[in-house]
Structure formats: C-alpha cells, structure tokens
Design an enzyme around this catalytic site. Structure first.
Site, mmCIF file in Angstrom:
data_model
loop_
_atom_site.group_PDB
_atom_site.id
_atom_site.type_symbol
_atom_site.label_atom_id
_atom_site.label_comp_id
_atom_site.label_asym_id
_atom_site.label_seq_id
_atom_site.Cartn_x
_atom_site.Cartn_y
_atom_site.Cartn_z
ATOM 1 N N CYS A 1 -6.935 -4.313 -1.290
ATOM 2 C CA CYS A 1 -8.166 -4.999 -0.892
ATOM 3 C C CYS A 1 -9.079 -5.312 -2.061
ATOM 4 O O CYS A 1 -9.648 -6.401 -2.150
ATOM 5 C CB CYS A 1 -8.898 -4.211 0.187
ATOM 6 S SG CYS A 1 -9.643 -2.650 -0.357
ATOM 7 N N TRP B 1 0.812 -1.222 0.000
ATOM 8 C CA TRP B 1 0.000 0.000 0.000
ATOM 9 C C TRP B 1 0.848 1.276 0.000
ATOM 10 O O TRP B 1 0.315 2.356 0.174
ATOM 11 C CB TRP B 1 -0.921 0.007 1.231
ATOM 12 C CG TRP B 1 -2.052 -0.962 1.136
ATOM 13 C CD1 TRP B 1 -3.329 -0.683 0.703
ATOM 14 C CD2 TRP B 1 -2.057 -2.344 1.470
ATOM 15 N NE1 TRP B 1 -4.108 -1.811 0.743
ATOM 16 C CE2 TRP B 1 -3.355 -2.848 1.214
ATOM 17 C CE3 TRP B 1 -1.087 -3.229 1.954
ATOM 18 C CZ2 TRP B 1 -3.708 -4.181 1.422
ATOM 19 C CZ3 TRP B 1 -1.442 -4.548 2.165
ATOM 20 C CH2 TRP B 1 -2.733 -5.016 1.907
ATOM 21 N N TYR C 1 -5.387 5.087 0.896
ATOM 22 C CA TYR C 1 -6.806 4.781 1.103
ATOM 23 C C TYR C 1 -7.049 3.953 2.355
ATOM 24 O O TYR C 1 -8.177 3.829 2.829
ATOM 25 C CB TYR C 1 -7.414 4.117 -0.134
ATOM 26 C CG TYR C 1 -7.254 2.609 -0.230
ATOM 27 C CD1 TYR C 1 -8.182 1.754 0.354
ATOM 28 C CD2 TYR C 1 -6.192 2.045 -0.918
ATOM 29 C CE1 TYR C 1 -8.046 0.377 0.258
ATOM 30 C CE2 TYR C 1 -6.049 0.673 -1.023
ATOM 31 C CZ TYR C 1 -6.981 -0.155 -0.432
ATOM 32 O OH TYR C 1 -6.838 -1.519 -0.529
ATOM 33 N N ASP D 1 -13.244 -12.022 3.991
ATOM 34 C CA ASP D 1 -12.316 -10.930 3.693
ATOM 35 C C ASP D 1 -10.913 -11.495 3.550
ATOM 36 O O ASP D 1 -10.363 -12.065 4.493
ATOM 37 C CB ASP D 1 -12.365 -9.889 4.814
ATOM 38 C CG ASP D 1 -11.570 -8.628 4.478
ATOM 39 O OD1 ASP D 1 -10.900 -8.604 3.428
ATOM 40 O OD2 ASP D 1 -11.624 -7.672 5.269
ATOM 41 N N HIS E 1 -13.181 -0.076 2.030
ATOM 42 C CA HIS E 1 -12.588 -1.403 2.134
ATOM 43 C C HIS E 1 -13.478 -2.375 1.373
ATOM 44 O O HIS E 1 -14.707 -2.225 1.364
ATOM 45 C CB HIS E 1 -12.439 -1.828 3.594
ATOM 46 C CG HIS E 1 -11.790 -3.163 3.765
ATOM 47 N ND1 HIS E 1 -10.630 -3.498 3.106
ATOM 48 C CD2 HIS E 1 -12.137 -4.256 4.489
ATOM 49 C CE1 HIS E 1 -10.282 -4.737 3.440
ATOM 50 N NE2 HIS E 1 -11.194 -5.212 4.265
#
Length: 713
Positions: free
Chosen positions: A283, A248, A543, A370, A347
């Site tokens: 994600c 990220w 983010y 997830d 997310h």
C-alpha cells in the site's frame, strides 16, 4: 523576394526554460537537456516566437493560425483541438484559447498564447498554418512543431479545478520531490523516507503510457475527478495493464521486495522500459507512486497513513470478530461467504486537492483516493476521489466510495460469540468504538527530519470528529442509516458490562531479540468472588492483519476475590518468536475472557512491532557538484543468523539515480560497513535515501541531508 508571396513559417521557438520558470515547471529534468521538452500549465499564458521567410507578417494580407491537437482524433467541439487566429487583440474570455501578437520585427513575431483552465492534460501537438487573407481557396502552408509539448494541471491558476489558494502549500504538495510515508503499527509508526522524483525524465512518459491504457477518454483527461480515479485504478495491475503488482506474503524472489524500493522513479522506469507490471508493491509503495504521478501532472497530493485501518468486506460499517462457544477466535467470517473483515496495522492512501462541482458546496478540498486493491468500485479495483469532508460528515451517498473510507477510519470493532439462543446464532459481546483509525498521519509541509519525527502531521481531525464525542457517533450513525446491512448490525444490542473490568496493557515497541509479556489487568468491583476463564495469545502477522504464525497461547480459569485486582501475564521469550517473524516484524496480542458466574464476555487485541535497527548514512564532508564523493552505510545485523541475498540501494534527486549494491552474506550480529562513490549533480541542500534488504531481514532504511557546494574552480 516578392512582397506578395505567400507567407511561410520557417521556425518556432517556445523558449522552454523561460516559459517554464513562469509556469512552475522548471524543475523537470528534460528542460535542462540539449533538446529540452516544453512543459507548461493550462490556464496561463506562454510566449512563442514565430519566424518567417522572405518578408514580415502583414495583418492586412496574412492569416496565421496556431493549431493545438490532443489525442488520436482531435475535435474542436470536444475540446481536444483548438485553432487560434493570431491577432493584435487581447483576450476577452478566460475559457477560450487565444493568441495575441505582443511584438514583431522584419522576420518574426512574438505571440502570447493563452490556454483555458479546463483543457485535457498531457501531450499536445502543435502546428502553425499561414495563408493569404484575400484567397480563400489557397491551401495553407503548414509548419509542424516536431518536439513534445506537455500541458499540465495548474494549481496556481484561479479557475483551474485543482487551484489551491495558499500558494505556499504548493511547494510541498506539487514541487517537493522527496518526503516520508508513515508505516508501522500505532505506537511505533515511523516516517519511511520516499523519493517521489516527479521531475525525473521517465515520469511524464510513464504517466502518458499509463493514461493511454486507462480507458479514460481524451475529453475527460482535463477533469481531475476522472484523472485521479483513473490513477487509483491504474497504479495497481489487478484488472488492467497497471504499474505495480501487489504482494504481501514475503515471497519476492522474482522481483523487488517492496521494502527495497527507495522511491517511485525506478518503478516507473521499469514500467516504461518493459511495458508491463512491476513486481512488487504494497500500500505505501502504491501511494508513493500515486503521489509522484499526481504531483508530476500538477495535482496537489499528499500521502496519508491510517494507523489501525479497517477493511470492511461486507459494507456493514463494522469490523467483526467471531468466537466459538469455547472462546476460540475464528479465522473467517461465518456470516459472509464473500470475504472476511480485517484490520491492517496501518494502511496508506493519498489525498488529492480539487474543487468538486459535482457535489454540494463545502465538499471540495482534500479528496481521498486509494490505489491499493481492497474492494472493487464500479466493477474494478479503484477507490475515490472521496471528499474528506464527506467522510467526516458520514455523507455516504456522495461519489466516490465515501462509505468504504468511512469504515476504514471509523468503523466499530464488534466481537460476536456463538449463541444458540440468539436469532442471529451469535450474540454481540463487545463493541469497541475507539480501536479503528487511532491516528491519521501525513508529512508536515516544508519540514524534513531525516532522523526523527518532527515532520509528522496528525490530520485525524480532518477525517473524523474526536472519538467518543457525540459528533463522532452522529457521523457514523449517519452512514449507518444509509445502509440496510449496517442497520442490521448496529440494531443488535450488546450485553451490558457488569461488575468486572478488564484492561489489556498495550505494547508500543519491543527491540528485536528482547522478550515481552501479554498483560491483562482485572478488577472485580462486586462483593462476590468471580470465576474467570481467559485465553491469551500472541501471533506474528502481516501488516494487512493476516495471521502468519501463532507464537504462544495460554488458557485457564481462576478465581478473583471480591473487590480484588488481579493480573494475568503471559511471557514470551525471544527464542519463541524469532523464527516465526514475517516481514516488518509485526505482532498481534489477543485476550478474551468470560466471567462464568454472569456470562459476561470481554475481548481485546493490540498490535505492536519488533523494532529493527536503522541504516546509518554518512557522506564525506563538503561534497562538490561534479566531483566524486563517498557515501558510507552501516548497521548491525540484529539476528543470530546469516543474512543472504543482501542488497543496498540508494538514491537522491540531484545526487544520484537509483543505485544498487549487491553485497556478500552478512554474519550473525555482524557490524556492516559499506562505502560507495557517487557524483553530485546539483548544489544546495539535498537528501539521500538508502535501504538494505536480504532474504532474512528487510525494511532497514535511513536517510541523510547533505549540503552540496558549487565548484569554485
């Protein structure tokens, strides 16, 4: 040849395409090759024609058995091996294997084979044994079917755990191979095009490789609860030989930037070819791959985006912000050494559809999983399946990870300020019950809007009751009651709001290169003048909510006259933020104020996005199957700087496999136009997805719907 000679099987025909049409598997690419792979669904009959040499099958003399085996040590008791004796009788039990003769001639017979609805899914081995009935000591003659045989979940079959009664929805959640994933902050979220490509030739072998590394025993690979939990574990590579490595921080030089992917197929192709983790995912990329795998296996699946998403690091069901006595926000949680709470702009995870026989009645249907590593569950990075109904009800005691997902969509945002007079060392200054889980989105069934948002489906009410209602509060407090830590946080009272109202004006979107303002409206409702100390600031953020750069900050104190309204404003010019943006151009504005006279403190924050141009995609008119045609990409560089390391990528099922086009440096504010040739493979309405990425600018995407015609020559 003697009629008494032992019967021998010489050929087996499973008619891959004919059976596949009945099993809803005929879209798999490998069925349309010269040597097709057999792909079927459990809990449903299929036909196999068995050929013999020398003589016909005689039920009075011959004993023929079909043998199916799964995994390295097949076992009948464990359900990983089945032996079906061929007979003329129909099946009496839907829970056992069965093989019934439905036709025969001099050299062959047509056998209808039924598989139970709970067998393990994946690759099965198939063989046929034949021997005389009157000689028990005779060794059987064995015919081994050498090709692959996949058996998948069957959401069309009533007794399969993944059964979905509304068959029309299966066109979307199992058979649709292209869709959208909503990304971006609340106010400017957009549907990002994604090619799931679950019918591509690389997908089932990649799933098979992943499951072989998952540690899930073969006996449990027919249970969608365990299979989807394993998928949530294995799509990330945090603690195993998983598919994708997450990153990220914007540094992707040794791999592919997440924003550059067009879909799941090139990721799974690289994973299958290399046998190691693919760089890089975030994600929404993890969720796209999960959807591909689930749909390929036959598990109904949708991609879910939660706008303003909480990451509760200490299971308090609160997201906590801490401030010093001087109103400086702390970048860490002073009460939790194990990690900090965070709020992601958005997310993305997945919902999978199944019955939940392990839970009380009413908790089946959509289950959240997830695959993005956030917190461990049972010691590894996995999450779910958590019943969406359980999340909505606050039933945090049910498997799996309901509490974590409840906080993700419905935690309170609580602000604390240093206070030496408090037993906790901090006093609760504000509790926002509306900030987290602003909107939960997925794609609408059967609709695809290449240039807009008509295909957006708001499913917030499936995850929680309307914010601020009594039912919503009761749900959260139901979860709080089950957690001693959460009780401690919720028991501390907050200071009552007194006589000044504050409002931070939300920004939805700002175009790249434009300025913006942070605005706070203040209303003094009292009969006395008040002194207000305020801090306004803007920062660029990833983010995930992690701050990248402070762009501008202002502090000051001023008087507000009795019954007066004032406005605080901090203007930010383009040149103040352009060099401090990070990927996706997300921004956060903060405001905190204290009324000196009453010690009343207020705080608020908001996310917004600096918008970039879309990638315009056009295809030459009337493209024809098997004939070359051209696709044109265009966009304008919005930056006053050179773009380097430029790359276009595009793909579309039935049109083109993932294609990369390296491109020269793009000059500041240049209009870019690129043309490339491809050859459509399939007639009908098709969709093409494209991306542009560079070191300085990423996440330029677009899509187009194309009508492809048959060649009439």
């Amino acid at each position: 040849m003697s009629n008494d000679e032992q019967l021998a099987v010489t050929s087996v025909h499973l008619y891959p395409l004919e059976n596949a049409k009945l099993h809803h598997t005929d879209k798999f690419e490998v069925l349309h090759r010269d040597n097709p792979t057999v792909i079927l669904r459990r809990g449903q009959s299929f036909h196999v024609v068995v050929g013999f040499s020398g003589r016909t099958y005689d039920p009075n003399k011959d004993f023929v058995q079909l043998v199916f085996a799964y995994g390295v040590r097949p076992n009948i008791i464990k359900g990983t091996k089945a032996v079906c004796t061929v007979s003329d009788k129909g099946r009496e039990d839907d829970n056992i294997w069965h093989a019934r003769i439905v036709g025969k001639d001099e050299s062959s017979m047509n056998v209808e084979v039924y598989t139970p609805p709970d067998i393990p899914v994946g690759l099965w081995k198939f063989s046929i044994e034949s021997k005389p009935k009157d000689n028990s000591k005779s060794l059987p003659k064995v015919f081994i079917y050498a090709d692959k045989l996949y058996l998948l979940f069957n959401p069309w079959a009533k007794y399969d755990q993944v059964f979905m009664s509304d068959e029309r929805l299966l066109d979307e959640y199992v058979l649709n191979d292209i869709g959208k994933i909503w990304v971006g902050p609340h106010g400017s979220a957009r549907g990002r095009e994604w090619i799931f490509g679950q019918f591509d030739a690389v997908v089932l072998p990649a799933v098979d490789l992943m499951m072989s590394r998952s540690g899930l025993s073969p006996v449990n690979r027919g249970n969608p609860i365990y299979v989807t939990r394993a998928i949530s574990k294995m799509v990330n590579s945090n603690d195993d030989l998983g598919v994708l490595l997450g990153r990220w921080n914007g540094q992707y030089e040794d791999g592919t930037a997440p924003a550059a992917w067009t879909g799941s197929v090139p990721i799974l192709e690289e994973y299958l070819d290399s046998g190691s983790e693919v760089k890089y995912g975030q994600c929404w990329v993890f969720a796209g791959v999960v959807a591909t795998m689930c749909r390929a296996l036959g598990i109904p699946c949708r991609v879910v985006s939660n706008l303003v998403s909480a990451h509760d690091a200490n299971a308090s069901l609160t997201i906590d912000r801490y401030y010093t006595a001087d109103m400086e926000m702390m970048d860490y949680d002073p009460t939790n050494p194990d990690g900090d709470d965070s709020i992601w702009n958005y997310h993305v995870w997945n919902d999978v559809w199944m019955a939940r026989p392990d839970l009380p009645k009413g908790y089946g249907g959509w289950q959240a999983i997830d695959a993005t590593p956030q917190e461990t569950s049972d010691g590894v990075y996995q999450c779910g399946p958590a019943s969406v109904e359980a999340i909505k009800c606050g039933a945090v005691g049910f498997n799996y990870d309901v509490s974590f997902l409840l906080s993700t969509v419905n935690a309170d945002l609580v602000r604390w300020k240093e206070d030496s007079n408090s037993e906790f060392n901090y006093s609760k200054i504000d509790s926002n019950k509306y900030h987290i889980g602003r909107m939960i989105l997925t794609k609408k069934p059967w609709i695809y809007d290449p240039n807009g948002d008509r295909d957006r489906d708001d499913i917030t009410d499936e995850y929680k009751n309307k914010e601020g209602t009594k039912a919503e509060r009761l749900t959260l407090l139901n979860g709080v009651r089950a957690s001693e830590r959460a009780k401690r946080y919720y028991m501390i009272p907050e200071k009552s709001r007194e006589d000044i109202d504050f409002e931070l004006v939300n920004l939805d979107e700002v175009k790249l290169g434009e300025g913006f303002s942070i605005t706070v409206n203040i209303h003094n409702k009292s009969e006395k003048a008040r002194t207000v100390e305020a801090v306004l600031s803007a920062a660029s953020i990833y983010y995930t909510g992690i701050k990248a750069h402070v762009i501008k900050k202002a502090t000051g104190d001023f008087k507000v006259a009795p019954r007066a309204k004032e406005m605080l404003r901090l203007n930010v010019k383009p040149e103040e933020y352009l060099d401090k943006l990070v990927e996706y151009c997300n921004m956060k504005i903060y405001a905190i104020a204290t009324v000196v006279d009453t010690n009343e403190t207020w705080g608020e924050e908001d996310d917004f996005q600096i918008l970039k141009p879309n990638l315009d995609i056009k295809v030459a008119e009337n493209p024809v199957v098997g004939k070359p045609c051209a696709v044109k990409f265009s966009f304008k560089n919005p930056l006053k700087k050179v773009l380097t390391g430029c790359l276009f990528q595009y793909a579309g099922p039935g049109l083109a496999r993932n294609t990369s086009i390296p491109y020269r440096n793009v000059q500041p504010e240049e209009d870019v136009k690129v043309e490339h040739g491809f050859t459509p493979q399939r007639a009908g309405r098709q969709k093409l997805v494209g991306t542009f990425s560079s070191k300085e600018l990423v996440d330029i995407t677009g899509s187009a719907e194309i009508e492809v015609f048959e060649d009439e020559e």
